[in-house]
Design a protein around this motif. Structure first.
Motif, PDB file in Angstrom:
ATOM      1  N   ALA A  45       1.027  -0.929   0.101  1.00 38.13           N
ATOM      2  CA  ALA A  45       0.043  -0.068  -0.139  1.00 38.13           C
ATOM      3  C   ALA A  45       0.838   1.143  -0.123  1.00 38.13           C
ATOM      4  CB  ALA A  45      -0.839  -0.164   1.220  1.00 38.13           C
ATOM      5  N   ALA A  46       1.967   1.182   0.751  1.00 41.01           N
ATOM      6  CA  ALA A  46       2.906   2.345   0.597  1.00 41.01           C
ATOM      7  C   ALA A  46       3.658   2.414  -0.622  1.00 41.01           C
ATOM      8  CB  ALA A  46       3.923   1.988   1.835  1.00 41.01           C
ATOM      9  N   LEU A  47       3.977   1.266  -1.345  1.00 43.70           N
ATOM     10  CA  LEU A  47       4.289   1.584  -2.641  1.00 43.70           C
ATOM     11  C   LEU A  47       3.410   2.085  -3.608  1.00 43.70           C
ATOM     12  CD1 LEU A  47       6.480   0.783  -4.709  1.00 43.70           C
ATOM     13  CD2 LEU A  47       5.526  -1.395  -4.872  1.00 43.70           C
ATOM     14  N   ALA A  48       2.206   1.576  -3.627  1.00 50.56           N
ATOM     15  CA  ALA A  48       1.176   2.206  -4.572  1.00 50.56           C
ATOM     16  C   ALA A  48       0.744   3.384  -4.236  1.00 50.56           C
ATOM     17  CB  ALA A  48      -0.305   1.244  -4.279  1.00 50.56           C
ATOM     18  N   GLY A  72      11.987  10.274   1.676  1.00 55.45           N
ATOM     19  CA  GLY A  72      10.879   9.514   1.493  1.00 55.45           C
ATOM     20  C   GLY A  72      11.103   8.350   0.741  1.00 55.45           C
ATOM     21  N   GLU A  73      11.783   8.274  -0.170  1.00 57.06           N
ATOM     22  CA  GLU A  73      12.196   7.294  -1.050  1.00 57.06           C
ATOM     23  C   GLU A  73      12.954   6.067  -0.064  1.00 57.06           C
ATOM     24  OE1 GLU A  73      14.633   4.550  -3.275  1.00 57.06           O
ATOM     25  OE2 GLU A  73      15.496   6.407  -2.527  1.00 57.06           O
ATOM     26  N   LEU A  74      13.856   6.738   0.521  1.00 54.04           N
ATOM     27  CA  LEU A  74      14.862   5.752   1.432  1.00 54.04           C
ATOM     28  C   LEU A  74      13.918   5.055   2.328  1.00 54.04           C
ATOM     29  CD1 LEU A  74      17.405   4.544   2.015  1.00 54.04           C
ATOM     30  CD2 LEU A  74      17.967   6.622   3.348  1.00 54.04           C
ATOM     31  N   ALA A  75      13.054   5.728   2.929  1.00 53.23           N
ATOM     32  CA  ALA A  75      12.140   5.087   4.059  1.00 53.23           C
ATOM     33  C   ALA A  75      11.456   4.109   3.269  1.00 53.23           C
ATOM     34  CB  ALA A  75      11.235   6.076   4.746  1.00 53.23           C
ATOM     35  N   LEU A  76      10.753   4.012   2.260  1.00 51.14           N
ATOM     36  CA  LEU A  76       9.969   3.317   1.328  1.00 51.14           C
ATOM     37  C   LEU A  76      10.882   2.029   1.063  1.00 51.14           C
ATOM     38  CD1 LEU A  76       7.367   2.320  -0.001  1.00 51.14           C
ATOM     39  CD2 LEU A  76       8.059   3.651  -2.305  1.00 51.14           C
ATOM     40  N   GLU A  78      13.577   0.956   2.809  1.00 48.72           N
ATOM     41  CA  GLU A  78      13.741   0.263   4.008  1.00 48.72           C
ATOM     42  C   GLU A  78      12.842  -0.501   4.201  1.00 48.72           C
ATOM     43  OE1 GLU A  78      14.811   3.345   6.331  1.00 48.72           O
ATOM     44  OE2 GLU A  78      17.073   2.925   6.094  1.00 48.72           O
ATOM     45  N   LEU A  79      11.262   0.141   4.064  1.00 44.44           N
ATOM     46  CA  LEU A  79      10.219  -0.869   4.392  1.00 44.44           C
ATOM     47  C   LEU A  79      10.065  -1.828   3.374  1.00 44.44           C
ATOM     48  CD1 LEU A  79       7.238  -1.251   5.717  1.00 44.44           C
ATOM     49  CD2 LEU A  79       6.495   0.500   4.166  1.00 44.44           C
ATOM     50  N   LEU A  80      10.253  -1.753   2.228  1.00 45.95           N
ATOM     51  CA  LEU A  80      10.095  -3.020   1.256  1.00 45.95           C
ATOM     52  C   LEU A  80      11.364  -3.947   1.637  1.00 45.95           C
ATOM     53  CD1 LEU A  80       9.686  -0.950  -2.051  1.00 45.95           C
ATOM     54  CD2 LEU A  80       7.908  -2.079  -0.847  1.00 45.95           C
ATOM     55  N   LEU A 121      15.715  -1.923  -2.921  1.00 48.62           N
ATOM     56  CA  LEU A 121      15.565  -2.445  -1.567  1.00 48.62           C
ATOM     57  C   LEU A 121      16.685  -2.050  -0.775  1.00 48.62           C
ATOM     58  CD1 LEU A 121      12.962  -3.928  -2.797  1.00 48.62           C
ATOM     59  CD2 LEU A 121      13.844  -5.955  -1.564  1.00 48.62           C
ATOM     60  N   ALA A 122      16.576  -1.468   0.326  1.00 50.15           N
ATOM     61  CA  ALA A 122      17.840  -0.947   1.293  1.00 50.15           C
ATOM     62  C   ALA A 122      17.895  -2.024   2.512  1.00 50.15           C
ATOM     63  CB  ALA A 122      17.553   0.420   1.696  1.00 50.15           C
ATOM     64  N   PRO A 123      18.491  -3.087   2.354  1.00 56.51           N
ATOM     65  CA  PRO A 123      18.753  -3.723   3.431  1.00 56.51           C
ATOM     66  C   PRO A 123      19.600  -2.993   4.829  1.00 56.51           C
ATOM     67  CG  PRO A 123      20.268  -4.524   1.883  1.00 56.51           C
ATOM     68  CD  PRO A 123      19.250  -3.581   1.298  1.00 56.51           C
TER      69      PRO A 123
END
Length: 442
Positions: A45-48, A72-76, A78-80, A121-123
């Motif tokens: 949902a956050a990605l959409a 904002g992009e980095l937070a997304l 990290e979530l993914l 994706l940010a591990p």
């Protein structure tokens, strides 16, 4: 990349998301992960919310959405990563990274995860998946290994012409309409015009042009011209224009449409739009079977038998006969890889692979045009993010190893995004592009 450690990663939707992987260099190195449905729903949902879509969602994506700002992009990302990168796989990747080894991750997403930009994706906040691995998407094994599927490896065809369909005029649609121009007016000094000029000087560009500007907004690039050009021999197909993806809820991925300069009198499965008949994935798969009287095929949805020469006069012909697809194809259009969102992926990307392509670059979501960046995001009139992406993707398709070249380009874009943090460098555009590869799959 035959000597590079390679992981085959497959995902399946079953309420929860199941992820399995195995390494081809070590058959004992396998793993399975599970993502609970609630956790997956939250991340997707956050990605959409962040992705571009029809206006006004495009305005939001370029101004206030998560992909419009670096934080904002980095937070997304990290979530993914927390949601979709299993701990066991992350540990194996870290061990390879510590040894200075860049593996190849070949991902087959589930329909629900088809729009995920895996490369981002940010591990770790300072590391993206694309920086420790090269990534590509896996085509369906049933398509890759289909009986009679032609093989057109790049090494054998790289000197053949580039078939360029660049922003063709769609009958019945003005330049500023929904199926209008995606590139705008192209002058001789534009980057994409210089690209055409380079191929034309080598005699590798089709249609042949003396003025590079004549390669854009043509009215003669219909399915019959395309078929004839492909049958004469091609090393690559470069398409920049419009794709209408089928709605995932329909279950009919074969209804995805490529918009050429075909009139409504052309024969085909797709119903006409005004004075235009799109070329559908079903056309590319079936050719004229089901259109020519007395032949079998999937039920047509409005296919006429107009003046389009592609139906031929000697009975039905298969899609592979009419449009022999070259080994490398770039579909630079909104959601051109939308068939991956279906359980039965039979859309445009799959049709290209079925027809002979071994490498296909597609778009995961709506692609902002240069004009959209200027008008909606206020970028400088000299910025050309879409043209720059076209040039970069074209270059990756000329490289010996397209997967590695694609990864290098995206790492260059990531470096610019980290440094400059302005929206024209955001993955809102370049993060949309995925590369599907069949190389090495037998």
């Amino acid at each position: 990349m035959s000597d590079v450690p390679t992981a085959l990663i497959r995902m399946a939707d079953a309420g929860d998301l199941y992820i399995s992987w195995r390494w081809t260099h070590d058959l004992a190195a396998t793993g399975v992960g599970r993502v609970p449905r609630g956790q997956l729903d939250h991340a997707l949902a956050a990605l959409a919310t962040a992705l571009p879509g029809p206006s006004p969602a495009l305005d939001q994506a370029l101004t206030t959405g998560a992909l419009a700002s670096y934080s904002g992009e980095l937070a997304l990302a990290e979530l993914l990563s927390r949601t979709l990168l299993p701990y066991g796989l992350a540990k194996q990747l870290y061990e390879l990274y510590q040894r200075g080894v860049r593996p190849h991750l070949r991902i087959q997403p589930s329909p629900r995860t088809a729009q995920v930009p895996w490369e981002l994706l940010a591990p770790d906040p300072g590391v993206r998946l694309m920086e420790i691995a090269d990534l590509s998407l896996l085509a369906q094994a049933s398509v890759v290994h289909a009986p009679g599927r032609p093989s057109r490896p790049w090494a054998a065809t790289r000197r053949l012409p580039v078939i360029g369909v660049l922003d063709p005029r769609v009958p019945g649609f003005r330049a500023d309409s929904s199926l209008g121009s995606v590139l705008g007016r192209i002058g001789p000094g534009a980057p994409v015009a210089r690209m055409v000029a380079g191929y034309a000087a080598e005699g590798r560009w089709r249609p042949a042009v003396s003025d590079p500007a004549d390669a854009f907004r043509r009215t003669d690039l219909d399915r019959d011209w395309l078929g004839a050009a492909l049958r004469e021999g091609a090393g690559r197909l470069l398409y920049v224009g419009h794709v209408t993806a089928a709605a995932p809820a329909s279950g009919l991925s074969e209804n995805a449409q490529l918009h050429l300069s075909c009139s409504d009198g052309t024969s085909g499965f797709a119903p006409p739009l005004r004075s235009h008949r799109p070329l559908s994935a079903k056309d590319l798969l079936l050719g004229t079977y089901g259109l020519v009287p007395g032949t079998d095929g999937l039920d047509g949805n409005g296919g006429g038998h107009g003046s389009g020469g592609s139906s031929g006069s000697g009975g039905a012909r298969s899609g592979a006969e009419l449009w022999p697809i070259p080994g490398r194809v770039a579909l630079i259009a909104c959601e051109s890889g939308g068939d991956l969102r279906f359980v039965e992926a039979l859309g445009l990307a799959t049709a290209m692979i079925h027809g002979g392509a071994e490498t296909v670059t597609t778009g995961r979501w709506t692609l902002p045009t240069d004009l959209a960046f200027h008008r909606l995001a206020g970028t400088a009139p000299t910025s050309r993010p879409l043209q720059d992406a076209i040039l970069a993707i074209d270059a990756t398709h000329e490289a010996d190893d397209a997967v590695a070249a694609h990864g290098r380009w995206q790492r260059e874009r990531l470096a610019a995004w980290r440094e400059l943090r302005t929206v024209e460098h955001s993955p809102v555009l370049w993060g949309a592009f995925a590369l599907i590869s069949t190389v090495g799959l037998g």
